[in-house]
Design a protein around this motif. Structure first.
Motif, PDB file in Angstrom:
ATOM      1  N   ALA A 173       0.828  -1.203   0.000  1.00  0.00           N
ATOM      2  CA  ALA A 173       0.000   0.000   0.000  1.00  0.00           C
ATOM      3  C   ALA A 173       0.863   1.253   0.000  1.00  0.00           C
ATOM      4  CB  ALA A 173      -0.933  -0.008   1.207  1.00  0.00           C
ATOM      5  N   THR A 174       1.969   1.217   0.726  1.00  0.00           N
ATOM      6  CA  THR A 174       2.881   2.360   0.758  1.00  0.00           C
ATOM      7  C   THR A 174       3.570   2.537  -0.595  1.00  0.00           C
ATOM      8  OG1 THR A 174       3.239   2.076   3.137  1.00  0.00           O
ATOM      9  CG2 THR A 174       4.892   3.344   1.906  1.00  0.00           C
ATOM     10  N   HIS A 175       3.967   1.433  -1.195  1.00  0.00           N
ATOM     11  CA  HIS A 175       4.574   1.500  -2.539  1.00  0.00           C
ATOM     12  C   HIS A 175       3.585   2.106  -3.542  1.00  0.00           C
ATOM     13  CE1 HIS A 175       6.524   0.322  -6.265  1.00  0.00           C
ATOM     14  NE2 HIS A 175       5.449  -0.374  -6.597  1.00  0.00           N
ATOM     15  N   GLN A 219       3.796  12.849   4.745  1.00  0.00           N
ATOM     16  CA  GLN A 219       4.997  13.658   4.596  1.00  0.00           C
ATOM     17  C   GLN A 219       6.218  12.795   4.293  1.00  0.00           C
ATOM     18  OE1 GLN A 219       4.879  17.435   5.277  1.00  0.00           O
ATOM     19  NE2 GLN A 219       6.346  16.872   3.701  1.00  0.00           N
ATOM     20  N   GLU A 220       6.274  11.637   4.917  1.00  0.00           N
ATOM     21  CA  GLU A 220       7.407  10.732   4.725  1.00  0.00           C
ATOM     22  C   GLU A 220       7.403  10.089   3.347  1.00  0.00           C
ATOM     23  OE1 GLU A 220       9.193   6.568   6.649  1.00  0.00           O
ATOM     24  OE2 GLU A 220       7.560   7.661   7.643  1.00  0.00           O
ATOM     25  N   ASN A 221       6.218   9.808   2.800  1.00  0.00           N
ATOM     26  CA  ASN A 221       6.132   9.003   1.578  1.00  0.00           C
ATOM     27  C   ASN A 221       5.762   9.800   0.330  1.00  0.00           C
ATOM     28  OD1 ASN A 221       6.520   6.062   2.447  1.00  0.00           O
ATOM     29  ND2 ASN A 221       5.051   6.833   3.965  1.00  0.00           N
ATOM     30  N   CYS A 222       5.519  11.084   0.476  1.00  0.00           N
ATOM     31  CA  CYS A 222       5.224  11.941  -0.678  1.00  0.00           C
ATOM     32  C   CYS A 222       6.310  13.008  -0.756  1.00  0.00           C
ATOM     33  CB  CYS A 222       3.838  12.567  -0.555  1.00  0.00           C
ATOM     34  SG  CYS A 222       2.500  11.355  -0.506  1.00  0.00           S
ATOM     35  N   ALA A 223       7.454  12.634  -1.288  1.00  0.00           N
ATOM     36  CA  ALA A 223       8.616  13.522  -1.314  1.00  0.00           C
ATOM     37  C   ALA A 223       8.296  14.810  -2.061  1.00  0.00           C
ATOM     38  CB  ALA A 223       9.788  12.810  -1.976  1.00  0.00           C
TER      39      ALA A 223
END
Length: 255
Positions: A173-175, A219-223
């Protein structure tokens, strides 16, 4: 010979004109039959609980998520206008409320949905609203289908992420979230099931609060994204009971 050719051409034109009223009647009958079939299928697909979103132009009873859909759109629309969004994609579009709202503003939109019932309803709604700038795509979001998705200014990922975690695991899901963000030119709108979801969804514990945890996760996963909180909006838990969820806009910062 020339006169004969002219006579034959005139005869063909007369026959063509004679056929035009019949062709028009045939097309009209086809449209009426298509409409009747669409409405019958729509009513069957809406059983037993009606439709989920308040889509314009559909002759069905009140949508279950009318309040939440409308309040989300009211929160998102000013952001869409402010950022000058020119294209959009709704992942898990359900019956097409948001793509139709976007298209009605002149923003071409893709409605991505895996449930055949919702795909049929969206297609009917697009036709009944006489829109030619909505593409309805029947597709399940998975790592192997990501390459089929376009790049758009705006991505909607609403009330889907928790299903991705349940069905494909947190890492996948994070990928998927990161890849969707990479295809987003200006803004991603995001909300998800929170602490109200049962343990078998496999969601992480959202501490200290879901609002804080989800903001940090995005914030961590949407650079390169800046997070805006757009309030909390009506939703329903796995048992169908009302709850509310945080809505976020992830806005791409200028390079």
């Amino acid at each position: 010979m020339g006169q004969l050719d002219g006579t034959q051409a005139s005869t063909r034109m007369v026959r063509l004109h004679q056929r035009i009223p019949s062709l028009r009647l045939l097309r009209r009958a086809r449209r009426m039959l298509d409409d009747a079939i669409d409405l019958a299928r729509l009513r069957l697909d809406a059983l037993p609980d009606g439709i989920y979103q308040p889509v314009p132009g559909l002759p069905v009873r009140k949508a279950k998520r009318a309040v939440g859909s409308q309040s989300r759109w009211a929160a998102m629309e000013p952001v869409i206008e402010r950022l000058g969004v020119k294209s959009a994609m709704d992942i898990g579009a359900n019956v097409g409320y948001f793509p139709i709202k976007l298209a009605s503003r002149g923003i071409p939109a893709v409605a991505l949905e895996s449930d055949p019932r919702h795909v049929r309803t969206t297609t009917t709604a697009v036709r009944r609203n006489q829109l030619d700038n909505v593409a309805v795509m029947k597709l399940e979001l998975r790592p192997d289908t990501l390459g089929l998705l376009p790049t758009t200014d705006c991505t909607l990922l609403l009330s889907l992420w928790h299903h991705l975690v349940r069905d494909q695991g947190l890492d996948t899901a994070t990928h998927l979230l990161r890849e969707l963000w990479a295809r987003t030119g200006k803004v991603m709108f995001f909300d998800s099931g929170e602490d109200e979801m049962p343990e078998w969804f496999g969601l992480p514990r959202m501490l200290p609060t879901p609002d804080v945890w989800l903001r940090e996760y995005l914030q961590e996963n949407c650079a390169g994204g800046r997070i805006e909180h757009l309030g909390r909006h009506r939703a329903f838990d796995a048992a169908g009971l009302p709850t509310d969820r945080a809505l976020f806009a992830v806005i791409r910062e200028p390079q």
